[in-house]
Design an enzyme around this catalytic site. Sequence first.
Site, PDB file in Angstrom:
ATOM      1  N   GLU A  75       0.806  -1.222  -0.111  1.00  0.00           N
ATOM      2  CA  GLU A  75       0.130  -0.025  -0.035  1.00  0.00           C
ATOM      3  C   GLU A  75       0.757   1.210   0.117  1.00  0.00           C
ATOM      4  OE1 GLU A  75      -3.015  -0.824  -0.714  1.00  0.00           O
ATOM      5  OE2 GLU A  75      -3.827  -2.229   0.656  1.00  0.00           O
ATOM      6  N   HIS A  94      -3.295   2.620   8.237  1.00  0.00           N
ATOM      7  CA  HIS A  94      -4.451   2.201   7.351  1.00  0.00           C
ATOM      8  C   HIS A  94      -4.864   1.008   7.986  1.00  0.00           C
ATOM      9  CE1 HIS A  94      -6.640   0.046   4.419  1.00  0.00           C
ATOM     10  NE2 HIS A  94      -5.593  -0.636   3.853  1.00  0.00           N
ATOM     11  N   HIS A  96      -8.082  -2.357   8.706  1.00  0.00           N
ATOM     12  CA  HIS A  96      -9.430  -2.934   8.393  1.00  0.00           C
ATOM     13  C   HIS A  96     -10.432  -3.080   9.306  1.00  0.00           C
ATOM     14  CE1 HIS A  96      -6.695  -5.244   5.075  1.00  0.00           C
ATOM     15  NE2 HIS A  96      -6.594  -3.853   4.998  1.00  0.00           N
ATOM     16  N   TYR A 121     -15.686  15.644  18.646  1.00  0.00           N
ATOM     17  CA  TYR A 121     -14.361  14.918  18.374  1.00  0.00           C
ATOM     18  C   TYR A 121     -14.020  14.406  17.017  1.00  0.00           C
ATOM     19  CZ  TYR A 121     -13.378  15.802  23.173  1.00  0.00           C
ATOM     20  OH  TYR A 121     -13.208  16.727  24.556  1.00  0.00           O
ATOM     21  N   HIS A 161     -12.853  -2.132   2.038  1.00  0.00           N
ATOM     22  CA  HIS A 161     -11.714  -2.452   2.588  1.00  0.00           C
ATOM     23  C   HIS A 161     -11.222  -1.816   3.812  1.00  0.00           C
ATOM     24  CE1 HIS A 161      -7.095  -1.897   0.680  1.00  0.00           C
ATOM     25  NE2 HIS A 161      -7.206  -2.139   1.890  1.00  0.00           N
TER      26      HIS A 161
END
Length: 214
Positions: A75, A94, A96, A121, A161
């Site tokens: 990635e 990143h 999942h 927030y 994803h």
Amino acid sequence: MSEETKARDGIARWAKSMFDRGLTNGSSGNISVRLSDGRLLVTPTGSSMGFIDPGRISLIDTSGQLVSGDAPTKEIPLHSAFYETRHGAGAVVHLHSCHSVVLSVLPETDPDNVIPPITAYSVMKLGRVKLLPYFMPGDPAMGDAVRGLLGKRSAVLLANHGPVVCGKDLDAAVYAMEELEEAAKLTLLCRGLSPTLLTQAQVSDLAERFDVSW
């Protein structure tokens, strides 16, 4: 302790913390940190975030070449796109994570504003979160999609994803990721309940005060 050593230890520590709390599993998820000289430290491909060896984290030079460590996550184009377009970005996370992924596949999710303003927030830490289309994992087109946002979003959700966020440093990026997952959970819990959201005036005040896009 050198900047690089501190960053390596921080990546391993935060990766294990998120893994232990169930925010990522198996060999999913990746983290990068940009050093002050422009080089990147990136979690290796196929590695479990619960067992990151600081010494094996990938070191990438400013031309995108692997200098040391294991092969980096596939990635990399996604991470690089944030660094190229977001001024001051120092780290990218990143995952999942479950609730965020669920939110990414529901037809009623607003693609231009994934997280409604339920709490102050989520506005403060994330701004407006964009839903991007599905791409095969590792597809360089993910990076192109992020570049197409012209640096206006610090957090995106990849359809089918998972979420990606950047921050000024690793702590900030992790805190924003945690906020995104919690906000996604709250959004799902509120579905069909007609919650009272923050007003546009309240959101505008927060966006101005914390310098986020909305």
